[in-house]
Design a protein around this motif. Structure first.
Motif, mmCIF file in Angstrom:
data_model
loop_
_atom_site.group_PDB
_atom_site.id
_atom_site.type_symbol
_atom_site.label_atom_id
_atom_site.label_comp_id
_atom_site.label_asym_id
_atom_site.label_seq_id
_atom_site.Cartn_x
_atom_site.Cartn_y
_atom_site.Cartn_z
ATOM 1 N N LEU A 250 0.831 -1.213 0.000
ATOM 2 C CA LEU A 250 0.000 0.000 0.000
ATOM 3 C C LEU A 250 0.863 1.259 0.000
ATOM 4 O O LEU A 250 0.548 2.235 -0.696
ATOM 5 N N VAL A 251 1.954 1.245 0.751
ATOM 6 C CA VAL A 251 2.831 2.422 0.801
ATOM 7 C C VAL A 251 3.530 2.647 -0.543
ATOM 8 O O VAL A 251 3.862 3.783 -0.905
ATOM 9 N N SER A 252 3.726 1.582 -1.322
ATOM 10 C CA SER A 252 4.406 1.723 -2.615
ATOM 11 C C SER A 252 3.614 2.577 -3.597
ATOM 12 O O SER A 252 4.182 3.040 -4.598
ATOM 13 N N PHE A 253 2.326 2.811 -3.344
ATOM 14 C CA PHE A 253 1.553 3.694 -4.217
ATOM 15 C C PHE A 253 2.032 5.134 -4.110
ATOM 16 O O PHE A 253 1.665 5.972 -4.949
ATOM 17 N N ALA A 254 2.822 5.455 -3.090
ATOM 18 C CA ALA A 254 3.377 6.806 -2.979
ATOM 19 C C ALA A 254 4.496 7.054 -3.976
ATOM 20 O O ALA A 254 4.823 8.216 -4.274
ATOM 21 N N GLY A 259 8.818 5.766 -14.633
ATOM 22 C CA GLY A 259 10.152 5.295 -14.318
ATOM 23 C C GLY A 259 10.229 3.795 -14.146
ATOM 24 O O GLY A 259 10.973 3.125 -14.841
ATOM 25 N N GLY A 260 9.466 3.216 -13.243
ATOM 26 C CA GLY A 260 9.493 1.780 -13.033
ATOM 27 C C GLY A 260 9.983 1.353 -11.663
ATOM 28 O O GLY A 260 10.091 0.148 -11.395
ATOM 29 N N GLU A 261 10.324 2.325 -10.771
ATOM 30 C CA GLU A 261 10.778 1.943 -9.437
ATOM 31 C C GLU A 261 9.693 1.204 -8.656
ATOM 32 O O GLU A 261 9.967 0.254 -7.919
ATOM 33 N N ARG A 262 8.450 1.647 -8.858
ATOM 34 C CA ARG A 262 7.355 0.993 -8.159
ATOM 35 C C ARG A 262 7.196 -0.451 -8.625
ATOM 36 O O ARG A 262 6.958 -1.363 -7.810
ATOM 37 N N ASN A 263 7.323 -0.679 -9.912
ATOM 38 C CA ASN A 263 7.174 -2.036 -10.439
ATOM 39 C C ASN A 263 8.239 -2.979 -9.876
ATOM 40 O O ASN A 263 7.954 -4.130 -9.537
ATOM 41 N N THR A 268 9.476 -7.501 -6.199
ATOM 42 C CA THR A 268 10.232 -8.005 -5.042
ATOM 43 C C THR A 268 9.300 -8.468 -3.929
ATOM 44 O O THR A 268 9.543 -9.506 -3.278
ATOM 45 N N LEU A 269 8.222 -7.721 -3.696
ATOM 46 C CA LEU A 269 7.261 -8.113 -2.657
ATOM 47 C C LEU A 269 6.573 -9.436 -2.995
ATOM 48 O O LEU A 269 6.365 -10.283 -2.111
ATOM 49 N N VAL A 270 6.223 -9.627 -4.247
ATOM 50 C CA VAL A 270 5.575 -10.870 -4.652
ATOM 51 C C VAL A 270 6.512 -12.059 -4.465
ATOM 52 O O VAL A 270 6.113 -13.123 -3.955
#
Length: 455
Positions: A250-254, A259-263, A268-270
């Protein structure tokens, strides 16, 4: 004179007989006193009393004076409990008794394999090992035998682990004697069981051990072992990491969509959550009638993480193009090439305007069109990014709403008793049926004859 001689001879004969009886009695007393404990034990062994000392009723009553129980281990994956039980028994064998005329010894030690000893039966045992506590048994003067055995047994337990790791359940150990029809071994159980050793076996804790009556037969009792789980280990290694991974998602939505950093973070979380899922499957059983709720929890978390990852990838694609279809790639490349050609042409036009003053008006018009085109493209990009940001916020609130609803459902399910395991039949059904028929016997009195009618 003859009469006096006969009387004298009779008196001498009586005296000799009395002396002989006195000597014989002394020899018997000496021989009795000379028979020590080993002599008495050898005389008892020589009888070879290997068969059971059953009386007219063909039933041997064995009193269990005490029982010591210890839980060795508990396999959560296969739901099997391994235990150690020490059983102290006492029974009476009239053939082993002796009187004071034989010996004044009150008790002797006899090898355990030289006389009859009762054999215990564990009806619900998967694996059992029984061995005598000592190589000798204590035999008293009245024929009372004191014996102890140690039983290592593994049983299958049907404990409701639906709310794992917050679990409390009972596991049964059925210790009984062999019987057939009206003959067999009858056990007299003690009032309580003593717990020995450590109560902690891995993550499972032995809270209490009680002797309970079987509901289907009054002659059968069993040990009811109450077990509970120490939830600290499972919470730290399974529940807390899954909650933190969901919070990190949920915090990764920030992070920005571009760019692709979120992806990278979501992938990694999965992968991290997949590792915890493998640990859960190796540790926890899933084949029982009540599958643990933790399995459904991990399934929900994995699906939610994958959907969040896919959504983030789609939003990243929308930031660079207004379509998510891969077939648009060639058209995008052609459009980019056309834009590059147009930019080169515009640059040539700008260059020629410095040398050709006659076409100044046309060049200025083309320059204005170029900058207008750039402004329109920038406006379209800004509009696209704003649209993607709105979708990103909607996805964030959607996943947050789903997580809140899920937490409420989990709390409600754990509060309700919606899963109950099936009861396990501890004792043999054939024996229980035979015992019930035996209780249904009605004696009918006739003249000097007693007839048992079986119903």
């Amino acid at each position: 004179m003859l009469l006096l001689a006969c009387k004298g001879t009779e008196m001498v004969l009586r005296h000799r007989i009395s002396v002989s009886f006195l000597i014989l009695s002394n020899l018997i007393a000496v021989s009795a006193e000379s028979c020590d404990n080993r002599c008495l034990a050898n005389s008892v062994i020589a009888k070879k009393l290997i068969s059971s000392p059953h009386g007219d009723n063909c039933v041997v009553t064995v009193k269990i004076t005490s029982m010591q129980y210890e839980t060795m281990s508990f396999d959560t994956k296969n739901m099997q409990m391994s235990s150690r039980v020490k059983v102290n028994m006492m029974w009476n064998d009239p053939g082993l008794a002796w009187n004071t005329s034989t010996s004044n010894t009150t008790a002797i030690m006899v090898p355990v394999n030289k006389i009859w000893t009762p054999g215990l039966i564990l009806d619900n045992a998967i694996d059992i090992t029984m061995q005598p506590y000592k190589n000798d048994v204590l035999v008293s003067m009245n024929g009372t035998v004191d014996h102890a055995v140690i039983v290592f047994v593994s049983v299958s337990c049907e404990i409701n682990i639906f709310t794992y790791p917050f679990v409390i359940g009972d596991c049964s150990v059925a210790i009984s004697g062999w019987n057939q029809s009206n003959c067999g071994l009858k056990l007299a159980y003690p009032d309580s069981v003593t717990m020995s050793g450590s109560n902690q076996s891995g993550e499972w804790l032995t809270q209490s051990v009680k002797i309970k009556q079987d509901a289907s037969s009054q002659d059968h009792k069993f040990l009811s072992v109450t077990l509970s789980i120490n939830p600290f280990s499972a919470v730290v290694t399974l529940i807390l990491p899954s909650a933190l991974i969901m919070l990190a998602d949920l915090v990764s939505f920030a992070l920005p969509v571009q760019g692709g950093e979120r992806n990278n973070l979501k992938v990694t979380l999965v992968l991290s959550f997949t590792m915890f899922l493998i640990i859960l499957n190796d540790h926890l059983s899933s084949g029982t009638s009540c599958s643990p709720l933790l399995h459904y929890h991990f399934c929900f978390c994995l699906v939610s993480l994958v959907l969040s990852m896919v959504t983030s990838m789609v939003l990243t694609r929308l930031t660079s193009d207004d379509s998510i279809l891969p077939c648009k790639c060639s058209k995008i490349i052609k459009t980019q090439n056309a834009n590059l050609g147009q930019r080169k042409a515009d640059a040539d036009v700008i260059a020629t305007t410095t040398t050709d003053l006659a076409s100044e008006a046309a060049s200025l018009q083309k320059i204005a069109q170029y900058f207008e085109h750039m402004d329109q493209k920038e406006q379209a990009v800004n509009n696209n990014e704003a649209f993607v940001d709105r979708l990103d916020k909607i996805c964030f609130w959607f996943f947050l709403f789903i997580d809140i609803i899920y937490i409420i459902i989990v709390v409600s399910v754990t509060r309700a008793d919606i899963c109950k395991p099936q009861a396990i039949v501890i004792f043999d059904k054939e024996i229980l049926t035979r015992d019930n028929k035996r209780k249904a016997v009605k004696p009918v009195q006739t003249v000097g004859l007693r007839v048992d009618l079986w119903i």
